[in-house]
Design a protein around this motif. Structure first.
Motif, mmCIF file in Angstrom:
data_model
loop_
_atom_site.group_PDB
_atom_site.id
_atom_site.type_symbol
_atom_site.label_atom_id
_atom_site.label_comp_id
_atom_site.label_asym_id
_atom_site.label_seq_id
_atom_site.Cartn_x
_atom_site.Cartn_y
_atom_site.Cartn_z
ATOM 1 N N PHE A 1 -37.726 25.419 59.318
ATOM 2 C CA PHE A 1 -38.107 24.157 58.675
ATOM 3 C C PHE A 1 -38.860 23.242 59.776
ATOM 4 C CE2 PHE A 1 -34.711 25.569 56.016
ATOM 5 C CZ PHE A 1 -35.300 25.179 54.811
ATOM 6 N N ARG A 2 -39.914 22.951 59.443
ATOM 7 C CA ARG A 2 -40.587 21.708 60.466
ATOM 8 C C ARG A 2 -41.103 20.354 59.469
ATOM 9 N NH1 ARG A 2 -46.187 24.984 62.229
ATOM 10 N NH2 ARG A 2 -47.051 24.278 60.147
ATOM 11 N N ASN A 3 -41.529 19.438 60.304
ATOM 12 C CA ASN A 3 -42.375 18.379 59.983
ATOM 13 C C ASN A 3 -41.611 17.771 58.538
ATOM 14 O OD1 ASN A 3 -44.186 16.323 59.566
ATOM 15 N ND2 ASN A 3 -45.754 17.689 58.745
ATOM 16 N N ILE A 4 -40.444 17.271 58.575
ATOM 17 C CA ILE A 4 -39.773 16.729 57.478
ATOM 18 C C ILE A 4 -39.328 15.382 57.675
ATOM 19 C CG2 ILE A 4 -37.431 17.016 56.261
ATOM 20 C CD1 ILE A 4 -36.644 19.407 57.751
ATOM 21 N N TRP A 5 -40.204 14.542 56.415
ATOM 22 C CA TRP A 5 -40.012 13.285 56.431
ATOM 23 C C TRP A 5 -39.778 12.791 54.759
ATOM 24 C CZ3 TRP A 5 -43.787 11.482 53.237
ATOM 25 C CH2 TRP A 5 -45.270 12.147 53.421
ATOM 26 N N ILE A 6 -39.298 11.431 54.888
ATOM 27 C CA ILE A 6 -38.806 11.072 53.480
ATOM 28 C C ILE A 6 -39.383 9.590 53.435
ATOM 29 C CG2 ILE A 6 -36.579 10.428 54.229
ATOM 30 C CD1 ILE A 6 -35.581 11.629 51.751
ATOM 31 N N ARG A 7 -39.675 9.181 52.390
ATOM 32 C CA ARG A 7 -40.018 7.767 51.881
ATOM 33 C C ARG A 7 -38.859 7.288 50.618
ATOM 34 N NH1 ARG A 7 -44.159 6.634 49.636
ATOM 35 N NH2 ARG A 7 -44.362 4.517 50.366
ATOM 36 N N GLU A 8 -38.146 6.271 50.885
ATOM 37 C CA GLU A 8 -37.481 5.811 49.575
ATOM 38 C C GLU A 8 -38.480 5.259 48.788
ATOM 39 O OE1 GLU A 8 -33.049 5.029 50.587
ATOM 40 O OE2 GLU A 8 -34.003 4.410 52.620
ATOM 41 N N ILE A 9 -38.233 5.347 47.588
ATOM 42 C CA ILE A 9 -39.047 4.958 46.574
ATOM 43 C C ILE A 9 -38.124 4.126 45.433
ATOM 44 C CG2 ILE A 9 -41.022 6.296 46.852
ATOM 45 C CD1 ILE A 9 -40.145 7.959 44.450
ATOM 46 N N PRO A 10 -38.446 3.159 44.908
ATOM 47 C CA PRO A 10 -37.855 2.493 43.761
ATOM 48 C C PRO A 10 -37.689 3.137 42.531
ATOM 49 C CG PRO A 10 -40.044 1.621 43.727
ATOM 50 C CD PRO A 10 -39.948 2.612 44.818
ATOM 51 N N SER A 11 -36.382 3.149 41.820
ATOM 52 C CA SER A 11 -36.288 3.813 40.623
ATOM 53 C C SER A 11 -37.218 3.428 39.771
ATOM 54 C CB SER A 11 -34.922 3.430 40.364
ATOM 55 O OG SER A 11 -34.679 3.757 38.733
ATOM 56 N N ARG A 12 -37.639 4.403 38.934
ATOM 57 C CA ARG A 12 -38.622 4.056 37.820
ATOM 58 C C ARG A 12 -37.911 3.260 36.693
ATOM 59 N NH1 ARG A 12 -42.998 7.965 36.530
ATOM 60 N NH2 ARG A 12 -42.537 7.815 34.359
ATOM 61 N N TYR A 13 -36.717 3.271 36.887
ATOM 62 C CA TYR A 13 -35.770 2.813 35.573
ATOM 63 C C TYR A 13 -35.727 1.269 36.003
ATOM 64 C CZ TYR A 13 -33.513 3.107 31.159
ATOM 65 O OH TYR A 13 -33.304 3.133 29.857
ATOM 66 N N ARG B 1 -46.993 31.575 49.927
ATOM 67 C CA ARG B 1 -47.650 32.217 50.877
ATOM 68 C C ARG B 1 -46.853 33.350 51.218
ATOM 69 N NH1 ARG B 1 -49.517 26.508 53.491
ATOM 70 N NH2 ARG B 1 -51.355 26.286 51.998
ATOM 71 N N LYS B 2 -47.449 34.175 52.078
ATOM 72 C CA LYS B 2 -46.700 35.531 52.963
ATOM 73 C C LYS B 2 -45.642 35.075 53.667
ATOM 74 C CE LYS B 2 -51.034 38.010 53.027
ATOM 75 N NZ LYS B 2 -51.928 38.641 53.884
ATOM 76 N N PRO B 3 -44.827 35.948 53.940
ATOM 77 C CA PRO B 3 -43.283 35.579 54.881
ATOM 78 C C PRO B 3 -43.852 35.378 56.032
ATOM 79 C CG PRO B 3 -43.420 37.673 53.935
ATOM 80 C CD PRO B 3 -44.332 36.955 53.091
ATOM 81 N N GLY B 4 -43.409 34.392 56.731
ATOM 82 C CA GLY B 4 -43.706 34.164 58.148
ATOM 83 C C GLY B 4 -44.938 32.869 58.143
ATOM 84 N N GLU B 5 -45.453 32.668 56.964
ATOM 85 C CA GLU B 5 -46.465 31.764 56.816
ATOM 86 C C GLU B 5 -45.821 30.190 56.560
ATOM 87 O OE1 GLU B 5 -49.918 32.637 54.577
ATOM 88 O OE2 GLU B 5 -50.351 34.555 55.599
ATOM 89 N N TRP B 6 -46.471 29.492 57.004
ATOM 90 C CA TRP B 6 -45.739 27.980 56.731
ATOM 91 C C TRP B 6 -46.304 27.488 55.467
ATOM 92 C CZ3 TRP B 6 -41.840 25.809 59.229
ATOM 93 C CH2 TRP B 6 -41.723 26.231 60.383
ATOM 94 N N GLN B 7 -45.145 27.000 54.625
ATOM 95 C CA GLN B 7 -45.347 26.687 53.295
ATOM 96 C C GLN B 7 -45.351 25.177 53.107
ATOM 97 O OE1 GLN B 7 -44.833 29.375 50.222
ATOM 98 N NE2 GLN B 7 -43.925 30.786 51.648
ATOM 99 N N THR B 8 -45.940 24.280 52.234
ATOM 100 C CA THR B 8 -45.372 22.838 52.277
ATOM 101 C C THR B 8 -44.857 22.700 50.765
ATOM 102 O OG1 THR B 8 -47.578 22.326 51.317
ATOM 103 C CG2 THR B 8 -47.288 22.197 53.572
ATOM 104 N N TYR B 9 -43.952 21.759 51.058
ATOM 105 C CA TYR B 9 -43.238 21.111 49.625
ATOM 106 C C TYR B 9 -43.494 19.635 49.721
ATOM 107 C CZ TYR B 9 -40.477 25.025 47.923
ATOM 108 O OH TYR B 9 -39.821 26.223 47.375
ATOM 109 N N ASP B 10 -44.184 19.117 48.734
ATOM 110 C CA ASP B 10 -44.118 17.549 48.413
ATOM 111 C C ASP B 10 -43.416 17.411 47.162
ATOM 112 O OD1 ASP B 10 -45.837 16.117 50.764
ATOM 113 O OD2 ASP B 10 -46.820 18.046 50.118
ATOM 114 N N ILE B 11 -42.247 16.495 47.563
ATOM 115 C CA ILE B 11 -41.421 16.424 46.204
ATOM 116 C C ILE B 11 -41.287 14.870 45.793
ATOM 117 C CG2 ILE B 11 -38.908 16.554 45.476
ATOM 118 C CD1 ILE B 11 -38.788 19.195 47.534
ATOM 119 N N VAL B 12 -41.346 14.761 44.724
ATOM 120 C CA VAL B 12 -41.128 13.289 44.182
ATOM 121 C C VAL B 12 -39.674 13.171 43.362
ATOM 122 C CG1 VAL B 12 -41.849 10.906 42.904
ATOM 123 C CG2 VAL B 12 -43.615 12.627 44.087
ATOM 124 N N PHE B 13 -38.782 12.635 43.504
ATOM 125 C CA PHE B 13 -37.505 12.797 42.910
ATOM 126 C C PHE B 13 -36.916 11.303 42.776
ATOM 127 C CE2 PHE B 13 -32.689 12.445 43.826
ATOM 128 C CZ PHE B 13 -32.431 13.264 42.657
#
Ligand code: MG
Length: 387
Positions: free
Chosen positions: A252-264, A177-189
């Motif tokens: 940055f804003r609205n940062i949250w995290i969920r721990e998830i089990p290793s696929r392995y 999105r344009k500079p100045g606009e809020w953008q979201t990342y949803d990441i699975v790591f």
């Protein structure tokens, strides 16, 4: 109501006791049957639109309290700023890190590049999300980067754009999105898995940028680098999450995290690490748990179904002997019944036939007198013929 419960109800079987043979049975890679009602159900999580899930760790919500979740690399208070409920990177202040450590995770965050456009390429709105402090998902103002235009208004290298796994893999598309606009990342790591100093799985990064899939389960090749390739290397299984100071005031804003089990770590039901020993151990445990509930002194359709279910998990002793006893005794009861009595037991007999059918189609039984008997009765009477 599913077919199993209807069948069990028709047979007068208590569904609270008999979960039932229904889907294909466990095998060497699956500790559970298909649609297995003995399989533990997932823990309940509330997930209201626009809010973090109930089991998320809130890393930053605009408050002073959550600002204190972050620190400089040496653990001292960060020099980044809390501005109008946002976290603003400060040139020269260095990266910031969570005080808490994390491993495999689902991460949500929102970011905005500076509205006032300054710099070009890597110098424009640069920051980064450092998973475990080591693997960067790039944050950058890539809005004007457009290879379809000649000249490209903001030339850049592909593996350094917003939502690139930096220096490894460009995003699938540019969803900026344009500079100045809020953008979201949803990441699975998922972090790499090492065993005895040997890499057994490289881990992966999946990213949705503004809801668009930009990294599709990318398996990491190395630690984040610049210019030179840097191979993966073992590290602690939990480490702080980092955000990069690259000299630009990114918010940055609205940062949250969920721990998830290793696929392995999943060794009992499919997946890359399914291990026959672990599968068989869990199958044996389930068989023993179900076996305890059976009244071995009461041969009936119910107890026969229960013991056949136990056999679907394990054919070890004492399960096989108990199955022979209950099936033999129940067969003797059936053999004594006249037509009226058989008719009165129609539901129960069909339920036993269905249990046998599941075991037969999965190759878990060969010759069986009771199975043959119930099959013949059901065929002869036409009880399961489609009308
Ligand atoms: Mg960066």
């Amino acid at each position: 109501m599913n077919k199993l419960i209807i069948a069990a109800a028709a047979a007068g079987i208590s569904t609270s006791v008999f979960a039932g043979l229904y889907g294909d049975t466990p095998d060497s890679r699956h500790a559970w049957a298909v649609h297995d009602r003995n399989r533990p159900n997932p823990v309940k999580v509330t997930a209201e639109p626009g809010l973090p899930p109930s089991d998320a760790v809130i890393l930053f919500d605009g408050s002073e309290k959550t600002f204190a979740n972050w620190c400089a690399k040496d653990g001292s208070p960060t020099k980044w700023k809390l501005v109008d409920g946002t976290l603003e990177s400060v040139k020269g202040a260095g990266y910031i890190y969570t005080k808490q450590s994390f491993g495999d995770c689902q991460l949500h965050l929102e970011w905005a590049a500076p509205k006032k456009v300054e710099g070009v390429g890597q110098g424009r709105g640069n920051s980064g999300v450092f998973l475990m402090g080591m693997y960067e998902v790039q944050v950058l103002d890539s809005y004007e980067t457009d290879p379809a235009k000649d000249p490209n208004p903001n030339p850049n290298y592909a593996d350094g754009q917003a939502s690139a796994v930096y220096a490894e893999n460009p995003p699938l598309v540019n969803a900026s999105r344009k500079p100045g606009e809020w953008q979201t990342y949803d990441i699975v790591f998922h972090q790499p898995v090492w065993k005895d100093g040997k890499l057994v799985w490289p881990g992966s990064i999946t990213v949705f940028h503004n809801g668009v899939l930009t990294q599709d389960h990318w398996e990491m090749e190395g630690l984040t680098t610049h210019c030179k390739r840097r191979p993966l290397a073992p590290h602690a299984t939990k480490l702080p999450l980092g955000l990069q100071d690259h000299g630009n005031p990114v918010h940055f804003r609205n940062i949250w995290i969920r721990e998830i089990p290793s696929r392995y770590a999943n060794t009992t039901h499919g997946g890359p690490a399914a291990d026959e020993n672990d599968v068989m151990a869990l199958r044996g445990k389930t068989a023993a748990r179900l076996f305890e509930k059976i009244d071995l002194n009461n041969a009936s359709a119910n107890t026969v179904n229960q013991i056949l279910e136990v056999i679907s998990y394990s054919k070890e002793e004492p399960f096989c002997s108990a199955a022979k006893k209950l099936c033999g005794e129940y067969l003797a009861q059936l053999e004594k019944m006249d037509d009226d009595a058989l008719q009165a037991n129609k539901g129960a007999i069909i339920s036993v036939k269905k249990s046998y059918d599941v075991l037969w189609r999965n190759g878990m039984l060969k010759d069986c007198k009771l199975g043959k008997f119930v099959n013949d009765i059901v065929d002869k009477k036409g009880w399961m013929k489609k009308k």
